[in-house]
Design an enzyme around this catalytic site. Structure first.
Site, PDB file in Angstrom:
ATOM      1  N   ILE A 189       0.896  -1.158   0.000  1.00 40.66           N
ATOM      2  CA  ILE A 189       0.000   0.000   0.000  1.00 40.66           C
ATOM      3  C   ILE A 189       0.933   1.206   0.000  1.00 40.66           C
ATOM      4  O   ILE A 189       1.510   1.553   1.027  1.00 40.66           O
ATOM      5  CB  ILE A 189      -0.932  -0.002   1.221  1.00 40.66           C
ATOM      6  N   PRO A 190       1.135   1.804  -1.151  1.00 42.68           N
ATOM      7  CA  PRO A 190       2.242   2.734  -1.370  1.00 42.68           C
ATOM      8  C   PRO A 190       2.098   4.105  -0.710  1.00 42.68           C
ATOM      9  O   PRO A 190       1.873   5.116  -1.365  1.00 42.68           O
ATOM     10  CB  PRO A 190       2.276   2.850  -2.889  1.00 42.68           C
ATOM     11  N   CYS A 191       2.287   4.132   0.607  1.00 38.82           N
ATOM     12  CA  CYS A 191       2.198   5.405   1.321  1.00 38.82           C
ATOM     13  C   CYS A 191       3.331   6.346   0.930  1.00 38.82           C
ATOM     14  O   CYS A 191       3.222   7.553   1.101  1.00 38.82           O
ATOM     15  CB  CYS A 191       2.183   5.170   2.821  1.00 38.82           C
ATOM     16  N   HIS A 192       4.406   5.802   0.361  1.00 39.49           N
ATOM     17  CA  HIS A 192       5.526   6.655  -0.052  1.00 39.49           C
ATOM     18  C   HIS A 192       5.138   7.585  -1.203  1.00 39.49           C
ATOM     19  O   HIS A 192       5.847   8.529  -1.507  1.00 39.49           O
ATOM     20  CB  HIS A 192       6.727   5.797  -0.455  1.00 39.49           C
ATOM     21  N   ARG A 193       3.993   7.351  -1.825  1.00 37.11           N
ATOM     22  CA  ARG A 193       3.537   8.200  -2.932  1.00 37.11           C
ATOM     23  C   ARG A 193       2.833   9.467  -2.457  1.00 37.11           C
ATOM     24  O   ARG A 193       2.489  10.319  -3.261  1.00 37.11           O
ATOM     25  CB  ARG A 193       2.599   7.417  -3.844  1.00 37.11           C
TER      26      ARG A 193
END
Length: 75
Positions: free
Chosen positions: A41-45
């Protein structure tokens, strides 16, 4: 976060507008920060509105590295 395309970023404010709650920036920040599976779940985006990466559970260096890797792969 799953709807953000690879190698792209959005601000916390943009996330709040997609959930139709522009006052939910703090809740979005808490949800992003609580994400235990960052690459799935790409929270880095999600970044700050001013373009800065912002805090990241595993450190800013790692967040920069993820962005560089994704940019090289998808652009």
């Amino acid at each position: 976060m799953l709807q953000i395309p690879p190698a792209r970023v959005v601000s916390y404010a943009q996330v709040t507008s997609t959930v139709d709650n522009p006052k939910a920036a703090r809740a979005v920040g808490l949800a992003v920060g609580a994400n235990p599976v960052a690459l799935m779940i790409p929270c880095h985006r999600v970044i700050q509105q001013n373009g800065k990466l912002g805090d990241y559970h595993w450190g800013e260096t790692r967040k920069q590295a993820i962005h560089a890797c994704k940019a090289a792969r998808y652009e």
